[in-house]
Design a protein around this motif. Structure first.
Motif, PDB file in Angstrom:
ATOM      1  N   CYS A   1       0.864  -1.172   0.000  1.00 60.97           N
ATOM      2  CA  CYS A   1       0.000   0.000   0.000  1.00 60.97           C
ATOM      3  C   CYS A   1       0.902   1.224   0.000  1.00 60.97           C
ATOM      4  N   HIS A   2       0.318   2.388  -0.201  1.00 61.70           N
ATOM      5  CA  HIS A   2       1.097   3.625  -0.307  1.00 61.70           C
ATOM      6  C   HIS A   2       0.429   4.727   0.507  1.00 61.70           C
ATOM      7  N   VAL A   3       1.174   5.801   0.735  1.00 59.57           N
ATOM      8  CA  VAL A   3       0.559   7.054   1.197  1.00 59.57           C
ATOM      9  C   VAL A   3       0.903   8.153   0.202  1.00 59.57           C
TER      10      VAL A   3
ATOM     11  N   LYS B   1       4.704  11.713 -12.166  1.00 61.29           N
ATOM     12  CA  LYS B   1       3.918  11.528 -13.395  1.00 61.29           C
ATOM     13  C   LYS B   1       2.421  11.588 -13.119  1.00 61.29           C
ATOM     14  N   TYR B   2       2.057  11.665 -11.869  1.00 62.59           N
ATOM     15  CA  TYR B   2       0.648  11.871 -11.505  1.00 62.59           C
ATOM     16  C   TYR B   2       0.626  12.661 -10.214  1.00 62.59           C
ATOM     17  N   LEU B   3      -0.441  13.407 -10.022  1.00 63.42           N
ATOM     18  CA  LEU B   3      -0.544  14.285  -8.854  1.00 63.42           C
ATOM     19  C   LEU B   3      -1.836  13.946  -8.114  1.00 63.42           C
TER      20      LEU B   3
ATOM     21  N   ALA C   1       5.704   5.435  -3.263  1.00 69.48           N
ATOM     22  CA  ALA C   1       5.139   5.576  -4.607  1.00 69.48           C
ATOM     23  C   ALA C   1       5.961   6.576  -5.420  1.00 69.48           C
ATOM     24  N   SER C   2       5.938   6.405  -6.735  1.00 69.38           N
ATOM     25  CA  SER C   2       6.787   7.211  -7.620  1.00 69.38           C
ATOM     26  C   SER C   2       6.487   8.708  -7.520  1.00 69.38           C
ATOM     27  N   CYS C   3       5.280   9.069  -7.136  1.00 70.19           N
ATOM     28  CA  CYS C   3       4.936  10.498  -7.077  1.00 70.19           C
ATOM     29  C   CYS C   3       5.728  11.230  -5.986  1.00 70.19           C
TER      30      CYS C   3
ATOM     31  N   LYS D   1       7.890   2.774 -17.609  1.00 71.13           N
ATOM     32  CA  LYS D   1       8.263   4.027 -18.278  1.00 71.13           C
ATOM     33  C   LYS D   1       7.256   5.133 -18.026  1.00 71.13           C
ATOM     34  N   ARG D   2       5.981   4.757 -17.805  1.00 74.35           N
ATOM     35  CA  ARG D   2       4.989   5.807 -17.551  1.00 74.35           C
ATOM     36  C   ARG D   2       5.126   6.395 -16.143  1.00 74.35           C
ATOM     37  N   LEU D   3       5.965   5.755 -15.294  1.00 72.62           N
ATOM     38  CA  LEU D   3       6.096   6.228 -13.912  1.00 72.62           C
ATOM     39  C   LEU D   3       7.445   6.877 -13.608  1.00 72.62           C
TER      40      LEU D   3
ATOM     41  N   ILE E   1      10.927  -5.207  -7.083  1.00 76.37           N
ATOM     42  CA  ILE E   1      11.037  -4.787  -8.486  1.00 76.37           C
ATOM     43  C   ILE E   1       9.649  -4.716  -9.110  1.00 76.37           C
ATOM     44  N   TYR E   2       9.417  -3.608  -9.818  1.00 76.85           N
ATOM     45  CA  TYR E   2       8.150  -3.423 -10.522  1.00 76.85           C
ATOM     46  C   TYR E   2       8.439  -3.328 -12.007  1.00 76.85           C
ATOM     47  N   PHE E   3       7.935  -4.305 -12.754  1.00 75.30           N
ATOM     48  CA  PHE E   3       8.081  -4.288 -14.216  1.00 75.30           C
ATOM     49  C   PHE E   3       6.856  -4.950 -14.827  1.00 75.30           C
TER      50      PHE E   3
ATOM     51  N   ASP F   1       6.661  -7.088  -7.711  1.00 75.55           N
ATOM     52  CA  ASP F   1       5.347  -6.454  -7.585  1.00 75.55           C
ATOM     53  C   ASP F   1       4.367  -7.025  -8.611  1.00 75.55           C
ATOM     54  N   HIS F   2       3.201  -7.357  -8.145  1.00 78.57           N
ATOM     55  CA  HIS F   2       2.072  -7.737  -9.005  1.00 78.57           C
ATOM     56  C   HIS F   2       2.457  -8.819 -10.029  1.00 78.57           C
ATOM     57  N   MET F   3       3.356  -9.754  -9.576  1.00 80.64           N
ATOM     58  CA  MET F   3       3.758 -10.894 -10.430  1.00 80.64           C
ATOM     59  C   MET F   3       4.324 -10.449 -11.778  1.00 80.64           C
TER      60      MET F   3
ATOM     61  N   THR G   1      -3.388  -4.577  -0.546  1.00 82.21           N
ATOM     62  CA  THR G   1      -4.548  -3.931  -1.177  1.00 82.21           C
ATOM     63  C   THR G   1      -4.180  -3.084  -2.386  1.00 82.21           C
ATOM     64  N   ASP G   2      -2.951  -2.537  -2.385  1.00 81.67           N
ATOM     65  CA  ASP G   2      -2.518  -1.530  -3.367  1.00 81.67           C
ATOM     66  C   ASP G   2      -3.223  -0.180  -3.156  1.00 81.67           C
ATOM     67  N   TRP G   3      -3.901  -0.013  -2.023  1.00 80.05           N
ATOM     68  CA  TRP G   3      -4.501   1.288  -1.723  1.00 80.05           C
ATOM     69  C   TRP G   3      -3.398   2.351  -1.691  1.00 80.05           C
TER      70      TRP G   3
HETATM   71  O1  LIG Z   1       0.699   0.954  -6.862  1.00 79.68           O
HETATM   72  C1  LIG Z   1       1.340   0.334  -7.693  1.00 79.68           C
HETATM   73  O2  LIG Z   1       1.962  -0.617  -7.313  1.00 79.68           O
HETATM   74  C2  LIG Z   1       1.312   0.677  -9.071  1.00 79.68           C
HETATM   75  C3  LIG Z   1       1.426   1.895  -9.676  1.00 79.68           C
HETATM   76  C4  LIG Z   1       1.961   3.086  -9.055  1.00 79.68           C
HETATM   77  C5  LIG Z   1       3.308   2.952  -8.545  1.00 79.68           C
HETATM   78  O3  LIG Z   1       3.818   1.875  -8.396  1.00 79.68           O
HETATM   79  C6  LIG Z   1       4.093   4.147  -8.201  1.00 79.68           C
HETATM   80  O4  LIG Z   1       3.608   5.263  -8.385  1.00 79.68           O
HETATM   81  O5  LIG Z   1       5.217   3.969  -7.729  1.00 79.68           O
HETATM   82  C7  LIG Z   1       0.992   1.981 -11.074  1.00 79.68           C
HETATM   83  O6  LIG Z   1       0.943   0.940 -11.758  1.00 79.68           O
HETATM   84  O7  LIG Z   1       0.666   3.095 -11.523  1.00 79.68           O
END
Ligand SMILES: O=C(O)/C=C(\CC(=O)C(=O)O)C(=O)O
Length: 296
Positions: free
Chosen positions: A28-30, A44-46, A72-74, A125-127, A151-153, A175-177, A248-250
């Motif tokens: 999960c994130h904050v 990349k998102y606000l 989170a990347s933001c 790449k979108r993040l 690792i997220y890919f 992350d997320h298989m 949850t990924d909340w």
């Molecule tokens: O919550 C997630 O795991 C997935 C994200 C966001 C993310 O990872 C991030 O902003 O760092 C996504 O696919 O946009």
């Protein structure tokens, strides 16, 4: 970028499933609050604020005991919001940071003291603007004792990720298989490739997470109740029961077009982990081994 987005349900339902005592929401994130913890200039998102009070209220509502908060990347490489949330959790949260690969040993030690137990490498790449594998390997080699790498890919780069993942000198959590196309089913090409990755090392873990993302209508999937996800993921959990965790990924970053009910997401658990023994591993034993090993 100006409009701040809301990607989470305002009043999630109470799940029918009751998690076992001590259950951990391990992904999960904050977000913010922005006035205190501004977002990265490279975000990349606000999003709107989704701070620790909201996260801990959701934890209690869903019947969980602990959180693993993933930077989170933001928020870029400034982990202040994640660390603040951990500090406010009364020991009920730990975290995964995103760091500048040149981070000093002192700063890594300070993150450890703040409850961080791993670092995340994001290859979407979108993040993120860049993901320097050589620098990532360098920092992975000098992490504090007991840490791991997350690792997220996405599935389309799994092949090119193999040598990099093989070179990581600590346990790895995916992350997320690795975002398989769950519409292919449990024996589809993406799941077969992911199983081969898991078979390449016995310390690669994975998160059986994100039905709302992997089986989204906007991706051509089923949408809630996410039957493609259940069909594809259930055999994977059964076959690798000691290396899987759940979350949850909340607040569901970037899912504002298809907002998921977190109660329904929790109700996926007995579908992908049908026995009490599997549920205990998925929600308690396994995340405790990674994040609170001293309590076992
Ligand atoms: O919550 C997630 O795991 C997935 C994200 C966001 C993310 O990872 C991030 O902003 O760092 C996504 O696919 O946009």
């Amino acid at each position: 970028m100006s409009d701040r987005i809301v990607s989470w349900h305002s009043a999630p339902s109470k799940p029918a499933f009751t998690p076992p005592a001590g259950a951990v929401d391990a992904h999960c994130h904050v977000f913010g609050p922005m006035a205190e913890f501004p977002f990265s200039a490279k975000a990349k998102y606000l999003p709107e604020d989704a701070g620790p009070d909201m996260l801990f209220a959701l934890r209690d509502h869903l019947g969980f005991s602990r959180n693993v908060i993933v930077q989170a990347s933001c928020h870029g490489t400034d982990n202040a919001a994640t660390v603040d949330a951990i500090a406010k959790s009364n020991g009920k949260a730990r975290g995964v940071a995103v760091v500048d690969p040149d981070i000093s040993a002192e700063d890594l030690a300070a993150l450890h003291d703040a409850g961080i137990r791993g670092i995340r490498f994001n290859f979407l790449k979108r993040l993120v603007d860049n993901a320097p594998k050589d620098k990532f390997l360098e920092v992975a080699a000098r992490l504090p004792e007991g840490w791991h790498v997350v690792i997220y890919f996405e599935a389309d780069i799994l092949e090119e990720m193999r040598p990099f993942i093989a070179a990581i000198p600590v346990p790895v959590v995916i992350d997320h298989m690795g975002r398989p196309d769950v519409r292919q089913g449990p024996d589809g090409a993406d799941m077969q490739a992911f199983r081969a990755l898991l078979d390449s090392r016995d310390d690669i873990w994975f998160k059986a997470t994100c039905p709302e993302r992997l089986d989204a209508k906007k991706e051509g999937g089923m949408g809630d109740p996410w039957d493609n996800f259940a069909a594809a993921v259930t055999p994977l959990v059964a076959d690798y029961p000691d290396r899987v965790i759940w979350g949850t990924d909340w607040p569901h970053p970037n899912m504002q077009d298809e907002i998921a009910d977190d109660g329904h997401i929790v109700d996926m658990i007995p579908r992908i982990a049908p026995t009490a023994e599997l549920q205990q591993k998925l929600l308690v034993t396994n995340p405790m081994r990674l994040y609170w090993p001293e309590e076992l």
